[in-house]
Design a protein around this motif. Structure first.
Motif, short mmCIF file in Angstrom:
data_model
loop_
_atom_site.label_atom_id
_atom_site.label_comp_id
_atom_site.label_asym_id
_atom_site.label_seq_id
_atom_site.Cartn_x
_atom_site.Cartn_y
_atom_site.Cartn_z
N LEU A 174 -49.23 -26.74 -6.08
CA LEU A 174 -47.95 -27.19 -5.55
C LEU A 174 -46.88 -26.91 -6.60
O LEU A 174 -47.07 -27.22 -7.79
CB LEU A 174 -47.98 -28.68 -5.23
CG LEU A 174 -49.05 -29.16 -4.24
CD1 LEU A 174 -48.95 -30.68 -4.06
CD2 LEU A 174 -48.91 -28.46 -2.90
N ILE A 175 -45.79 -26.35 -6.16
CA ILE A 175 -44.69 -25.98 -7.04
C ILE A 175 -43.41 -26.58 -6.48
O ILE A 175 -43.10 -26.39 -5.30
CB ILE A 175 -44.51 -24.44 -7.12
CG1 ILE A 175 -45.77 -23.76 -7.62
CG2 ILE A 175 -43.30 -24.05 -7.97
CD1 ILE A 175 -46.61 -23.15 -6.49
N GLY A 176 -42.67 -27.33 -7.28
CA GLY A 176 -41.42 -27.87 -6.76
C GLY A 176 -40.75 -28.85 -7.68
O GLY A 176 -40.97 -28.86 -8.89
N PHE A 177 -39.93 -29.71 -7.06
CA PHE A 177 -39.09 -30.62 -7.83
C PHE A 177 -39.03 -31.99 -7.16
O PHE A 177 -39.20 -32.12 -5.95
CB PHE A 177 -37.66 -30.06 -7.94
CG PHE A 177 -37.59 -28.74 -8.66
CD1 PHE A 177 -37.56 -28.69 -10.05
CD2 PHE A 177 -37.59 -27.55 -7.95
CE1 PHE A 177 -37.50 -27.48 -10.71
CE2 PHE A 177 -37.53 -26.33 -8.60
CZ PHE A 177 -37.49 -26.29 -10.00
N HIS A 191 -43.49 -26.39 -2.55
CA HIS A 191 -44.09 -25.23 -1.91
C HIS A 191 -45.53 -25.10 -2.41
O HIS A 191 -45.89 -25.66 -3.46
CB HIS A 191 -43.30 -23.96 -2.23
CG HIS A 191 -41.98 -23.88 -1.52
ND1 HIS A 191 -41.15 -22.78 -1.57
CD2 HIS A 191 -41.34 -24.78 -0.72
CE1 HIS A 191 -40.06 -23.00 -0.85
NE2 HIS A 191 -40.15 -24.21 -0.33
N PHE A 192 -46.33 -24.37 -1.66
CA PHE A 192 -47.75 -24.21 -1.97
C PHE A 192 -48.08 -22.75 -2.19
O PHE A 192 -47.55 -21.86 -1.49
CB PHE A 192 -48.60 -24.76 -0.82
CG PHE A 192 -50.08 -24.48 -0.94
CD1 PHE A 192 -50.86 -25.16 -1.86
CD2 PHE A 192 -50.69 -23.53 -0.13
CE1 PHE A 192 -52.21 -24.89 -1.97
CE2 PHE A 192 -52.05 -23.26 -0.23
CZ PHE A 192 -52.81 -23.95 -1.15
N LEU A 193 -48.97 -22.49 -3.15
CA LEU A 193 -49.51 -21.16 -3.37
C LEU A 193 -51.00 -21.29 -3.66
O LEU A 193 -51.39 -22.01 -4.59
CB LEU A 193 -48.81 -20.47 -4.55
CG LEU A 193 -49.28 -19.05 -4.89
CD1 LEU A 193 -48.98 -18.08 -3.75
CD2 LEU A 193 -48.62 -18.56 -6.18
N SER A 194 -51.82 -20.63 -2.85
CA SER A 194 -53.27 -20.74 -3.05
C SER A 194 -53.69 -20.00 -4.31
O SER A 194 -53.01 -19.08 -4.78
CB SER A 194 -54.02 -20.19 -1.83
OG SER A 194 -53.78 -18.81 -1.68
N VAL A 254 -42.31 -30.33 -10.79
CA VAL A 254 -43.64 -30.87 -10.45
C VAL A 254 -44.60 -29.73 -10.19
O VAL A 254 -44.35 -28.87 -9.35
CB VAL A 254 -43.54 -31.77 -9.20
CG1 VAL A 254 -44.92 -32.35 -8.85
CG2 VAL A 254 -42.53 -32.89 -9.40
N ARG A 255 -45.70 -29.75 -10.92
CA ARG A 255 -46.79 -28.79 -10.68
C ARG A 255 -48.08 -29.55 -10.48
O ARG A 255 -48.44 -30.41 -11.30
CB ARG A 255 -46.92 -27.81 -11.85
CG ARG A 255 -48.14 -26.89 -11.72
CD ARG A 255 -48.20 -25.80 -12.76
NE ARG A 255 -49.41 -25.01 -12.59
CZ ARG A 255 -49.62 -23.82 -13.15
NH1 ARG A 255 -48.69 -23.27 -13.91
NH2 ARG A 255 -50.75 -23.16 -12.92
N VAL A 256 -48.77 -29.25 -9.38
CA VAL A 256 -50.05 -29.89 -9.09
C VAL A 256 -51.07 -28.80 -8.82
O VAL A 256 -50.94 -28.02 -7.87
CB VAL A 256 -49.95 -30.82 -7.86
CG1 VAL A 256 -51.29 -31.53 -7.64
CG2 VAL A 256 -48.82 -31.83 -8.02
N PHE A 285 -40.30 -20.94 -13.15
CA PHE A 285 -40.93 -21.87 -12.22
C PHE A 285 -39.86 -22.36 -11.25
O PHE A 285 -38.76 -22.74 -11.67
CB PHE A 285 -41.49 -23.05 -13.02
CG PHE A 285 -42.14 -24.14 -12.18
CD1 PHE A 285 -43.51 -24.15 -11.99
CD2 PHE A 285 -41.38 -25.17 -11.65
CE1 PHE A 285 -44.11 -25.16 -11.24
CE2 PHE A 285 -41.97 -26.18 -10.91
CZ PHE A 285 -43.34 -26.18 -10.71
N GLY A 286 -40.17 -22.32 -9.95
CA GLY A 286 -39.18 -22.83 -9.01
C GLY A 286 -39.45 -22.41 -7.58
O GLY A 286 -40.53 -21.91 -7.24
N LEU A 287 -38.44 -22.61 -6.75
CA LEU A 287 -38.58 -22.31 -5.33
C LEU A 287 -37.22 -21.97 -4.74
O LEU A 287 -36.19 -22.04 -5.39
CB LEU A 287 -39.23 -23.49 -4.59
CG LEU A 287 -38.68 -24.91 -4.81
CD1 LEU A 287 -37.29 -25.10 -4.23
CD2 LEU A 287 -39.63 -25.94 -4.24
#
Length: 259
Positions: A176-179, A196-199, A133-135, A54-56
């Motif tokens: 949403l993927i990030g920190f 960052h966003f991924l649909s 953070v994952r949303v 998980f990351g960016l």
């Protein structure tokens, strides 16, 4: 110590170390190096993926935005395409961890990005730790961006961001993927939120600039370890990593260029 007990002790120690490794934010290079224009490949995806799922980050020559979700690396390219990337792809900056949710909560409905950040920061157990953070949710509106591949000699990121491509989507489901990082990590990582966003259909992705979240499930992975790989590449060793670049970073993160 009998051999059997010795081997058992090694197995237990290895297991504890493996568990500890899952609570580490591992990153290649620093955000200030990226700001100055260090876009050379400092590591391969296959190397970094052993340190997290998980990351960016970004890619060699700043070729788009990088999203690592559930072990898969996606490129959000400036042409709007979302591609799975091969393991030998290079990266100049990447931050990863193994995502194991420690906290979960539902966000208030119909929440703009600014309110979302204030709300979630107020619920962090401590502002002196790092959180993955994952949303997962539905967005009434989301604005995100990518940047085109660069050619040397590389310009600073604040200049390159003027070439960014903006994308907007409405009524879209995604992640949403990030920190979230503490202020004292300034210069090494991004203080506050970096998302960052991924649909959900994997057709849209990029660096998040703004959104309105209709409904979402927030998961936080509290991360109390931090490891930075400082590259021995000449581009990094010779980079002018001095001074306060926080103004440029803020402009880049918010999608505005500095004068």
């Amino acid at each position: 110590m009998p051999r059997t007990w010795f081997l058992l002790a090694l197995i237990i120690a290895g297991s504890v170390q493996a568990d500890n490794d899952r609570e580490i934010l591992y990153q290649v290079s620093t955000i200030d190096a990226l700001l100055t224009g260090v876009y050379q490949p400092l590591a391969k995806l296959r190397e970094v993926r052993t340190r997290g799922d998980f990351g960016l980050g970004t890619f060699d020559a700043l070729d788009g935005e990088l999203i690592l979700l559930e072990g898969q690396v996606y490129q959000a390219a400036a042409d709007g395409q979302v591609r799975l990337m091969p393991p030998d792809t290079g990266t100049p900056f990447m931050a990863v961890t193994f995502f194991d949710a420690d906290h979960a909560l539902d966000s208030p409905a119909d929440q703009p990005y600014a309110d979302f950040k204030t709300w979630l920061e107020s619920r962090l157990p401590s502002h002196n730790l790092i959180y993955a953070v994952r949303v997962d949710g539905v967005f009434d509106h989301i604005l995100f961006r990518s940047v085109p591949r660069q050619n040397p000699p590389y310009r600073p990121l604040a200049e390159v961001s003027r070439q960014q491509t903006l994308f907007e989507q409405s009524a879209i489901r995604g992640t949403l993927i990030g920190f979230w990082c503490p202020t004292f990590l300034q210069g090494v990582n991004v203080p506050g939120f970096h998302l960052h966003f991924l649909s959900a259909d994997r057709r849209h992705a990029g660096h998040v600039l703004d959104f309105r979240l209709a409904q979402g499930r927030v998961q936080l992975d509290q991360t109390d370890g931090w490891e930075v790989q400082l590259p021995l590449h000449p581009a990094f060793l010779d980079a002018p990593l001095h001074g306060d670049q926080s103004r440029d970073l803020q402009a880049v993160e918010q999608g505005h260029s500095t004068p």
